[in-house]
Design a protein around this motif. Sequence first.
Motif, PDB file in Angstrom:
ATOM      1  N   GLY A   1      50.216  84.276  74.578  1.00  0.00           N
ATOM      2  CA  GLY A   1      50.197  85.723  74.755  1.00  0.00           C
ATOM      3  C   GLY A   1      48.790  86.251  74.955  1.00  0.00           C
ATOM      4  O   GLY A   1      48.547  87.152  75.786  1.00  0.00           O
ATOM      5  N   LEU A   2      47.829  85.693  74.212  1.00  0.00           N
ATOM      6  CA  LEU A   2      46.432  86.101  74.374  1.00  0.00           C
ATOM      7  C   LEU A   2      45.908  85.689  75.750  1.00  0.00           C
ATOM      8  O   LEU A   2      45.164  86.445  76.396  1.00  0.00           O
ATOM      9  CB  LEU A   2      45.573  85.476  73.270  1.00  0.00           C
ATOM     10  N   PHE A   3      46.310  84.501  76.205  1.00  0.00           N
ATOM     11  CA  PHE A   3      45.906  84.063  77.546  1.00  0.00           C
ATOM     12  C   PHE A   3      46.433  85.027  78.609  1.00  0.00           C
ATOM     13  O   PHE A   3      45.739  85.333  79.590  1.00  0.00           O
ATOM     14  CB  PHE A   3      46.419  82.643  77.818  1.00  0.00           C
ATOM     15  N   ASP A   4      47.662  85.503  78.435  1.00  0.00           N
ATOM     16  CA  ASP A   4      48.230  86.468  79.386  1.00  0.00           C
ATOM     17  C   ASP A   4      47.416  87.759  79.387  1.00  0.00           C
ATOM     18  O   ASP A   4      47.168  88.354  80.453  1.00  0.00           O
ATOM     19  CB  ASP A   4      49.687  86.781  79.021  1.00  0.00           C
ATOM     20  N   MET A   5      46.998  88.190  78.201  1.00  0.00           N
ATOM     21  CA  MET A   5      46.184  89.402  78.127  1.00  0.00           C
ATOM     22  C   MET A   5      44.836  89.190  78.812  1.00  0.00           C
ATOM     23  O   MET A   5      44.330  90.083  79.502  1.00  0.00           O
ATOM     24  CB  MET A   5      45.962  89.802  76.664  1.00  0.00           C
ATOM     25  N   ILE A   6      44.274  88.009  78.611  1.00  0.00           N
ATOM     26  CA  ILE A   6      42.993  87.704  79.260  1.00  0.00           C
ATOM     27  C   ILE A   6      43.144  87.756  80.778  1.00  0.00           C
ATOM     28  O   ILE A   6      42.313  88.344  81.485  1.00  0.00           O
ATOM     29  CB  ILE A   6      42.480  86.323  78.806  1.00  0.00           C
ATOM     30  N   ASP A   7      44.226  87.171  81.302  1.00  0.00           N
ATOM     31  CA  ASP A   7      44.460  87.201  82.751  1.00  0.00           C
ATOM     32  C   ASP A   7      44.607  88.641  83.248  1.00  0.00           C
ATOM     33  O   ASP A   7      44.171  88.980  84.349  1.00  0.00           O
ATOM     34  CB  ASP A   7      45.718  86.412  83.102  1.00  0.00           C
ATOM     35  N   ALA A   8      45.223  89.487  82.428  1.00  0.00           N
ATOM     36  CA  ALA A   8      45.462  90.879  82.835  1.00  0.00           C
ATOM     37  C   ALA A   8      44.182  91.691  82.807  1.00  0.00           C
ATOM     38  O   ALA A   8      43.970  92.562  83.675  1.00  0.00           O
ATOM     39  CB  ALA A   8      46.501  91.514  81.917  1.00  0.00           C
ATOM     40  N   TYR A   9      43.293  91.437  81.863  1.00  0.00           N
ATOM     41  CA  TYR A   9      42.121  92.287  81.674  1.00  0.00           C
ATOM     42  C   TYR A   9      40.850  91.746  82.328  1.00  0.00           C
ATOM     43  O   TYR A   9      39.967  92.525  82.708  1.00  0.00           O
ATOM     44  CB  TYR A   9      41.862  92.530  80.189  1.00  0.00           C
ATOM     45  N   VAL A  10      40.735  90.435  82.452  1.00  0.00           N
ATOM     46  CA  VAL A  10      39.501  89.889  83.032  1.00  0.00           C
ATOM     47  C   VAL A  10      39.781  88.895  84.141  1.00  0.00           C
ATOM     48  O   VAL A  10      38.892  88.189  84.593  1.00  0.00           O
ATOM     49  CB  VAL A  10      38.602  89.212  81.964  1.00  0.00           C
ATOM     50  N   GLY A  11      41.012  88.830  84.600  1.00  0.00           N
ATOM     51  CA  GLY A  11      41.375  87.795  85.578  1.00  0.00           C
ATOM     52  C   GLY A  11      41.037  88.123  87.011  1.00  0.00           C
ATOM     53  O   GLY A  11      41.188  87.269  87.891  1.00  0.00           O
ATOM     54  N   ASP A  12      40.568  89.337  87.281  1.00  0.00           N
ATOM     55  CA  ASP A  12      40.346  89.731  88.672  1.00  0.00           C
ATOM     56  C   ASP A  12      38.967  89.379  89.199  1.00  0.00           C
ATOM     57  O   ASP A  12      38.701  89.480  90.395  1.00  0.00           O
ATOM     58  CB  ASP A  12      40.555  91.239  88.825  1.00  0.00           C
ATOM     59  N   ALA A  13      38.055  89.018  88.264  1.00  0.00           N
ATOM     60  CA  ALA A  13      36.679  88.747  88.715  1.00  0.00           C
ATOM     61  C   ALA A  13      36.066  87.708  87.828  1.00  0.00           C
ATOM     62  O   ALA A  13      36.406  87.560  86.662  1.00  0.00           O
ATOM     63  CB  ALA A  13      35.841  90.041  88.690  1.00  0.00           C
ATOM     64  N   HIS A  14      35.141  86.991  88.391  1.00  0.00           N
ATOM     65  CA  HIS A  14      34.314  86.015  87.655  1.00  0.00           C
ATOM     66  C   HIS A  14      35.127  84.855  87.115  1.00  0.00           C
ATOM     67  O   HIS A  14      34.564  83.978  86.487  1.00  0.00           O
ATOM     68  CB  HIS A  14      33.562  86.685  86.484  1.00  0.00           C
ATOM     69  N   GLY A  15      36.448  84.838  87.193  1.00  0.00           N
ATOM     70  CA  GLY A  15      37.232  83.806  86.536  1.00  0.00           C
ATOM     71  C   GLY A  15      37.700  82.748  87.509  1.00  0.00           C
ATOM     72  O   GLY A  15      37.661  82.883  88.688  1.00  0.00           O
TER      73      GLY A  15
END
Length: 265
Positions: free
Chosen positions: A251-265
Amino acid sequence: MTPGLRPYYVPVGNEEAVFAAAFNQGLSLLLKGPTGCGKTRFVETMAYDLGRPLITVACHDDLTTADLVGRFLLQGGETTWVDGPLTRAVREGAICYLDEIVEARQDTTVVLHPLTDHRRQLPIERLGVTLDAAQGFCLVVSYNPGYQSILKDLKDSTRQRMVAIEIDFPPVDVEEKVVAHEAGIDHDTASQLVRLGQAIRRLENAGLREVASTRVLIAAGRLVAEGLGIRDAARAAVAGPLSDDPVITAGLFDMIDAYVGDAHG
């Protein structure tokens, strides 16, 4: 922290003024707030501003009175008294910071009582002496109210000897500045990490013992500063330390993808 430089701390209220006023009046301080919100950095900053040495003790359940006050040790074939950190602070007029005070046994913290009222004295029974606190001595203790159980709490008789300062996670704009400065990253990256941290803190009944602290956001930022992608950095430094449960971690990984997944990742 570079010697001689003021620690980086951004006040969010009147905490610096309250601390200074209590210090000038010889009053002890109780800092209350969640893990990783900046309590230790605040104490470091105030010690710098007040020009006092700082002695820090990380409290734990095996901490004894002798650990704080001192003990006789065998040195070079002779028995010699060695001051503990609390006694050194009393003699030197230093600020003594007891981090997570409730982790220490209550029979250990009783020794603090004569220091935290009008007497400002430290009885050392093993030596048969009572020390008067030197000018500049200040006792500061901290704990995390949200993490303690009823069995681990400060006695009322201890609480009422201290001036309390509430320290929480800083507002978004302040936290972004702190993360950017401490991690050495750009404001946009810091903003993404802080938004992620804020989202995790809003979770209810998520099975987390602790939420994302400013400390873990800075750690993630430092990984980014080393060239790691922000998504991988957040997984390693934010999600990883918060839970070992695979469902919660997913669930935390999903949140990370949602909040910081658009750049630098």
